[in-house]
Design a protein around this motif. Structure first.
Motif, PDB file in Angstrom:
ATOM      1  N   THR A  30     -36.801  53.565  -9.682  1.00 51.07           N
ATOM      2  CA  THR A  30     -36.709  54.247 -10.975  1.00 51.07           C
ATOM      3  C   THR A  30     -35.667  53.622 -11.904  1.00 51.07           C
ATOM      4  N   PRO A  31     -34.441  53.318 -11.454  1.00 47.66           N
ATOM      5  CA  PRO A  31     -33.476  52.704 -12.380  1.00 47.66           C
ATOM      6  C   PRO A  31     -33.962  51.371 -12.962  1.00 47.66           C
ATOM      7  N   ILE A  32     -34.669  50.595 -12.164  1.00 45.57           N
ATOM      8  CA  ILE A  32     -35.202  49.324 -12.659  1.00 45.57           C
ATOM      9  C   ILE A  32     -36.221  49.588 -13.763  1.00 45.57           C
ATOM     10  N   ASP A  33     -37.064  50.574 -13.553  1.00 48.07           N
ATOM     11  CA  ASP A  33     -38.074  50.930 -14.550  1.00 48.07           C
ATOM     12  C   ASP A  33     -37.428  51.458 -15.826  1.00 48.07           C
ATOM     13  N   VAL A  34     -36.349  52.240 -15.686  1.00 50.42           N
ATOM     14  CA  VAL A  34     -35.637  52.751 -16.863  1.00 50.42           C
ATOM     15  C   VAL A  34     -35.083  51.592 -17.679  1.00 50.42           C
ATOM     16  N   VAL A  35     -34.443  50.642 -17.016  1.00 49.55           N
ATOM     17  CA  VAL A  35     -33.873  49.481 -17.724  1.00 49.55           C
ATOM     18  C   VAL A  35     -34.981  48.693 -18.410  1.00 49.55           C
ATOM     19  N   LYS A  36     -36.072  48.426 -17.717  1.00 51.95           N
ATOM     20  CA  LYS A  36     -37.190  47.674 -18.301  1.00 51.95           C
ATOM     21  C   LYS A  36     -37.733  48.377 -19.542  1.00 51.95           C
ATOM     22  N   THR A  37     -37.953  49.679 -19.423  1.00 54.27           N
ATOM     23  CA  THR A  37     -38.518  50.441 -20.537  1.00 54.27           C
ATOM     24  C   THR A  37     -37.554  50.472 -21.720  1.00 54.27           C
ATOM     25  N   ARG A  38     -36.273  50.662 -21.439  1.00 57.94           N
ATOM     26  CA  ARG A  38     -35.283  50.677 -22.524  1.00 57.94           C
ATOM     27  C   ARG A  38     -35.171  49.312 -23.192  1.00 57.94           C
ATOM     28  N   MET A  39     -35.282  48.242 -22.403  1.00 53.52           N
ATOM     29  CA  MET A  39     -35.227  46.896 -22.986  1.00 53.52           C
ATOM     30  C   MET A  39     -36.421  46.651 -23.905  1.00 53.52           C
ATOM     31  N   GLN A  40     -37.568  47.222 -23.561  1.00 56.97           N
ATOM     32  CA  GLN A  40     -38.764  47.053 -24.380  1.00 56.97           C
ATOM     33  C   GLN A  40     -38.719  47.889 -25.646  1.00 56.97           C
ATOM     34  N   SER A  44     -31.557  46.703 -29.477  1.00 56.21           N
ATOM     35  CA  SER A  44     -30.196  46.270 -29.147  1.00 56.21           C
ATOM     36  C   SER A  44     -30.078  45.832 -27.683  1.00 56.21           C
ATOM     37  N   LEU A  45     -31.061  46.161 -26.871  1.00 51.56           N
ATOM     38  CA  LEU A  45     -31.039  45.768 -25.455  1.00 51.56           C
ATOM     39  C   LEU A  45     -32.002  44.626 -25.150  1.00 51.56           C
ATOM     40  N   SER A  46     -32.911  44.344 -26.059  1.00 50.41           N
ATOM     41  CA  SER A  46     -34.001  43.410 -25.761  1.00 50.41           C
ATOM     42  C   SER A  46     -33.538  41.973 -25.506  1.00 50.41           C
ATOM     43  N   SER A  47     -32.419  41.585 -26.061  1.00 49.63           N
ATOM     44  CA  SER A  47     -31.958  40.201 -25.867  1.00 49.63           C
ATOM     45  C   SER A  47     -30.996  40.069 -24.684  1.00 49.63           C
ATOM     46  N   LEU A  48     -30.660  41.179 -24.036  1.00 50.00           N
ATOM     47  CA  LEU A  48     -29.720  41.145 -22.913  1.00 50.00           C
ATOM     48  C   LEU A  48     -30.460  40.885 -21.597  1.00 50.00           C
ATOM     49  N   SER A  49     -29.705  40.447 -20.604  1.00 46.64           N
ATOM     50  CA  SER A  49     -30.265  40.338 -19.254  1.00 46.64           C
ATOM     51  C   SER A  49     -30.447  41.756 -18.716  1.00 46.64           C
ATOM     52  N   PRO A  50     -31.287  41.933 -17.722  1.00 45.40           N
ATOM     53  CA  PRO A  50     -31.437  43.279 -17.147  1.00 45.40           C
ATOM     54  C   PRO A  50     -30.110  43.869 -16.639  1.00 45.40           C
ATOM     55  N   GLN A  51     -29.280  43.033 -16.049  1.00 45.31           N
ATOM     56  CA  GLN A  51     -27.994  43.516 -15.555  1.00 45.31           C
ATOM     57  C   GLN A  51     -27.109  44.003 -16.708  1.00 45.31           C
ATOM     58  N   ASN A  52     -27.029  43.218 -17.777  1.00 48.15           N
ATOM     59  CA  ASN A  52     -26.205  43.610 -18.919  1.00 48.15           C
ATOM     60  C   ASN A  52     -26.801  44.805 -19.653  1.00 48.15           C
ATOM     61  N   ALA A  53     -28.122  44.886 -19.694  1.00 48.73           N
ATOM     62  CA  ALA A  53     -28.769  46.048 -20.306  1.00 48.73           C
ATOM     63  C   ALA A  53     -28.434  47.311 -19.503  1.00 48.73           C
ATOM     64  N   ALA A  54     -28.457  47.209 -18.168  1.00 49.39           N
ATOM     65  CA  ALA A  54     -28.104  48.357 -17.328  1.00 49.39           C
ATOM     66  C   ALA A  54     -26.666  48.790 -17.568  1.00 49.39           C
ATOM     67  N   LEU A  55     -25.773  47.821 -17.677  1.00 48.44           N
ATOM     68  CA  LEU A  55     -24.369  48.147 -17.964  1.00 48.44           C
ATOM     69  C   LEU A  55     -24.230  48.826 -19.322  1.00 48.44           C
ATOM     70  N   GLN A  56     -24.926  48.311 -20.311  1.00 47.97           N
ATOM     71  CA  GLN A  56     -24.878  48.883 -21.660  1.00 47.97           C
ATOM     72  C   GLN A  56     -25.419  50.324 -21.654  1.00 47.97           C
TER      73      GLN A  56
END
Length: 94
Positions: A30-40, A44-56
């Protein structure tokens, strides 16, 4: 009688095993899916790596934001896994 011997039996362990395995495997991701969905959906998250997006996400919304949708995911996939695996194992001898 022979008809009773050949009748498929539904062992509840098949339903339990299928439900638990599906609920756990989908709940863990679930956390991976949350990060993916938020990045999409969040520019402001779309240009970050998944790790940095999760931190943000954790900094902005708190760590619990990574568990958004966990309850419905675990419940839905738990039921689906229980039915799919339980029915399959019950009908396999047929």
């Amino acid at each position: 009688s022979t008809a009773t011997k050949n009748k498929p039996s539904s062992d509840p362990r098949y339903f339990l095993a299928g439900g638990l395995s599906a609920a756990i495997s989908h709940g863990i991701t679930t956390p991976i899916d949350v990060v993916k969905t938020r990045m999409q959906s969040d520019s402001s998250l779309s240009s970050l790596s998944p790790q940095n997006a999760a931190l943000q996400i954790c900094q902005r919304d708190g760590p619990s934001a990574l568990a958004a949708g966990l309850g419905p995911t675990v419940l839905g996939y738990g039921v689906e896994g229980a039915l799919k695996f339980g029915v399959y194992e019950t009908l396999k001898p047929v």
